[in-house]
Design a protein around this motif. Sequence first.
Motif, PDB file in Angstrom:
ATOM      1  N   UNK A   1       0.822  -1.207   0.000  1.00 30.94           N
ATOM      2  CA  UNK A   1       0.000   0.000   0.000  1.00 30.94           C
ATOM      3  C   UNK A   1       0.859   1.261   0.000  1.00 30.94           C
ATOM      4  N   UNK A   2       2.003   1.208   0.677  1.00 33.10           N
ATOM      5  CA  UNK A   2       2.888   2.377   0.728  1.00 33.10           C
ATOM      6  C   UNK A   2       3.418   2.718  -0.662  1.00 33.10           C
ATOM      7  N   UNK A   3       3.810   1.703  -1.413  1.00 26.74           N
ATOM      8  CA  UNK A   3       4.326   1.951  -2.767  1.00 26.74           C
ATOM      9  C   UNK A   3       3.228   2.529  -3.650  1.00 26.74           C
ATOM     10  N   UNK A   4       2.052   1.926  -3.604  1.00 31.94           N
ATOM     11  CA  UNK A   4       0.951   2.401  -4.454  1.00 31.94           C
ATOM     12  C   UNK A   4       0.534   3.812  -4.045  1.00 31.94           C
ATOM     13  N   UNK A   5       0.526   4.076  -2.742  1.00 31.66           N
ATOM     14  CA  UNK A   5       0.191   5.425  -2.269  1.00 31.66           C
ATOM     15  C   UNK A   5       1.171   6.438  -2.849  1.00 31.66           C
ATOM     16  N   UNK A   6       2.466   6.123  -2.813  1.00 31.56           N
ATOM     17  CA  UNK A   6       3.480   7.030  -3.360  1.00 31.56           C
ATOM     18  C   UNK A   6       3.283   7.205  -4.866  1.00 31.56           C
ATOM     19  N   UNK A   7       2.985   6.122  -5.563  1.00 34.53           N
ATOM     20  CA  UNK A   7       2.743   6.212  -7.012  1.00 34.53           C
ATOM     21  C   UNK A   7       1.554   7.113  -7.314  1.00 34.53           C
ATOM     22  N   UNK A   8       0.466   6.931  -6.579  1.00 34.36           N
ATOM     23  CA  UNK A   8      -0.737   7.732  -6.815  1.00 34.36           C
ATOM     24  C   UNK A   8      -0.485   9.202  -6.494  1.00 34.36           C
ATOM     25  N   UNK A   9       0.250   9.454  -5.413  1.00 29.02           N
ATOM     26  CA  UNK A   9       0.564  10.830  -5.037  1.00 29.02           C
ATOM     27  C   UNK A   9       1.392  11.511  -6.122  1.00 29.02           C
ATOM     28  N   UNK A  10       2.385  10.809  -6.640  1.00 25.47           N
ATOM     29  CA  UNK A  10       3.219  11.360  -7.704  1.00 25.47           C
ATOM     30  C   UNK A  10       2.408  11.545  -8.995  1.00 25.47           C
ATOM     31  N   UNK A  11       1.547  10.599  -9.272  1.00 22.90           N
ATOM     32  CA  UNK A  11       0.716  10.681 -10.478  1.00 22.90           C
ATOM     33  C   UNK A  11      -0.170  11.921 -10.421  1.00 22.90           C
ATOM     34  N   UNK A  12      -0.767  12.176  -9.260  1.00 26.06           N
ATOM     35  CA  UNK A  12      -1.668  13.322  -9.114  1.00 26.06           C
ATOM     36  C   UNK A  12      -0.940  14.648  -9.271  1.00 26.06           C
ATOM     37  N   UNK A  13       0.354  14.660  -8.952  1.00 22.48           N
ATOM     38  CA  UNK A  13       1.124  15.897  -9.075  1.00 22.48           C
ATOM     39  C   UNK A  13       1.956  15.939 -10.351  1.00 22.48           C
ATOM     40  N   UNK A  14       1.877  14.877 -11.158  1.00 22.13           N
ATOM     41  CA  UNK A  14       2.615  14.832 -12.416  1.00 22.13           C
ATOM     42  C   UNK A  14       4.103  14.649 -12.251  1.00 22.13           C
ATOM     43  N   UNK A  15       4.528  14.042 -11.151  1.00 27.41           N
ATOM     44  CA  UNK A  15       5.957  13.863 -10.879  1.00 27.41           C
ATOM     45  C   UNK A  15       6.394  12.433 -11.175  1.00 27.41           C
ATOM     46  N   UNK A  16       7.530  12.285 -11.849  1.00 23.37           N
ATOM     47  CA  UNK A  16       8.097  10.959 -12.130  1.00 23.37           C
ATOM     48  C   UNK A  16       9.166  10.597 -11.102  1.00 23.37           C
ATOM     49  N   UNK A  17       8.894  10.922  -9.859  1.00 24.69           N
ATOM     50  CA  UNK A  17       9.849  10.725  -8.764  1.00 24.69           C
ATOM     51  C   UNK A  17      10.161   9.248  -8.554  1.00 24.69           C
ATOM     52  N   UNK A  18      11.425   8.959  -8.292  1.00 24.01           N
ATOM     53  CA  UNK A  18      11.821   7.587  -7.988  1.00 24.01           C
ATOM     54  C   UNK A  18      11.330   7.209  -6.592  1.00 24.01           C
ATOM     55  N   UNK A  19      10.974   5.942  -6.430  1.00 21.72           N
ATOM     56  CA  UNK A  19      10.466   5.431  -5.157  1.00 21.72           C
ATOM     57  C   UNK A  19      11.336   4.274  -4.704  1.00 21.72           C
ATOM     58  N   UNK A  20      11.732   4.295  -3.433  1.00 24.63           N
ATOM     59  CA  UNK A  20      12.539   3.223  -2.862  1.00 24.63           C
ATOM     60  C   UNK A  20      11.732   2.456  -1.822  1.00 24.63           C
ATOM     61  N   UNK A  21      11.855   1.133  -1.873  1.00 25.23           N
ATOM     62  CA  UNK A  21      11.226   0.255  -0.890  1.00 25.23           C
ATOM     63  C   UNK A  21      12.223  -0.836  -0.527  1.00 25.23           C
ATOM     64  N   UNK A  22      12.168  -1.293   0.721  1.00 28.52           N
ATOM     65  CA  UNK A  22      13.058  -2.398   1.117  1.00 28.52           C
ATOM     66  C   UNK A  22      12.314  -3.732   1.113  1.00 28.52           C
ATOM     67  N   UNK A  23      11.108  -3.745   0.530  1.00 34.80           N
ATOM     68  CA  UNK A  23      10.278  -4.948   0.528  1.00 34.80           C
ATOM     69  C   UNK A  23      10.251  -5.611  -0.840  1.00 34.80           C
ATOM     70  N   UNK A  24      10.848  -6.788  -0.929  1.00 30.71           N
ATOM     71  CA  UNK A  24      10.811  -7.550  -2.177  1.00 30.71           C
ATOM     72  C   UNK A  24       9.374  -7.962  -2.500  1.00 30.71           C
ATOM     73  N   UNK A  25       8.637  -8.384  -1.477  1.00 28.48           N
ATOM     74  CA  UNK A  25       7.257  -8.812  -1.691  1.00 28.48           C
ATOM     75  C   UNK A  25       6.390  -7.657  -2.158  1.00 28.48           C
ATOM     76  N   UNK A  26       6.506  -6.501  -1.492  1.00 26.84           N
ATOM     77  CA  UNK A  26       5.706  -5.353  -1.884  1.00 26.84           C
ATOM     78  C   UNK A  26       5.961  -4.935  -3.313  1.00 26.84           C
ATOM     79  N   UNK A  27       7.217  -4.930  -3.724  1.00 31.79           N
ATOM     80  CA  UNK A  27       7.558  -4.557  -5.093  1.00 31.79           C
ATOM     81  C   UNK A  27       7.034  -5.585  -6.090  1.00 31.79           C
TER      82      UNK A  27
END
Length: 223
Positions: free
Chosen positions: A138-164
Amino acid sequence: MAKRKWYVVFNGFETGVCETWDECLIRTKGYPHASYKSYTSLEEAIEAYRNEVDVDAREVLRTIAARSADTASAGSAAKPSRSYADIPEIMRGSIAVDAACSGNPGVMEYRGVDIDTGRELFHQGPFPDATNNIGEFLAIVHALAMCYNSGANTAIYSDSVSGMAWVRRKKANTQLKRTARNERVFELLSRAEAWLNSHRYANPIYKWQTDRWGEIPADFGRK
């Protein structure tokens, strides 16, 4: 001096108790039929949220207290736990996400942090009867949606293999059983999966190299 207010989002991108208006705005702006309310005390806000999602008020208090302690120890201004400028592999201006869960299943929360400044960008939960993997997803998707809404192609880092992996498959591969207490979590999972299947994003998602770089900046520090 204006009195401090607490906000409870009942219907939005994410529900829960918000410590600031900016956090409430992030959860509700652009969300159809968003519903939220301000309260003059933390206790009143927690009670309203607890009645909505059936979360144990003690767990909510415990989580917010820990969050406040983390903020206080960091000082009045948000600062990164360390500077990553000397690590060229880490992209500047990126977002780090992480989740924490007391038990498995247990009370889960997740957040996103600006790697350069240490500023918390979003913080969701606590949610009862959930898992850490769900929070990471959920954290990754939340970050993706937040960036999408602002039009930013920001890189996202996660330490979770399963989440990714779940994000790549656009499906949360959880074995958690659905109950009345975690109904909200499954609603969020369904919404996240639907978002992934209906949106295209250009944000790169990278694995945080904990063994080389230390704990991810969004870590809750409760190991």
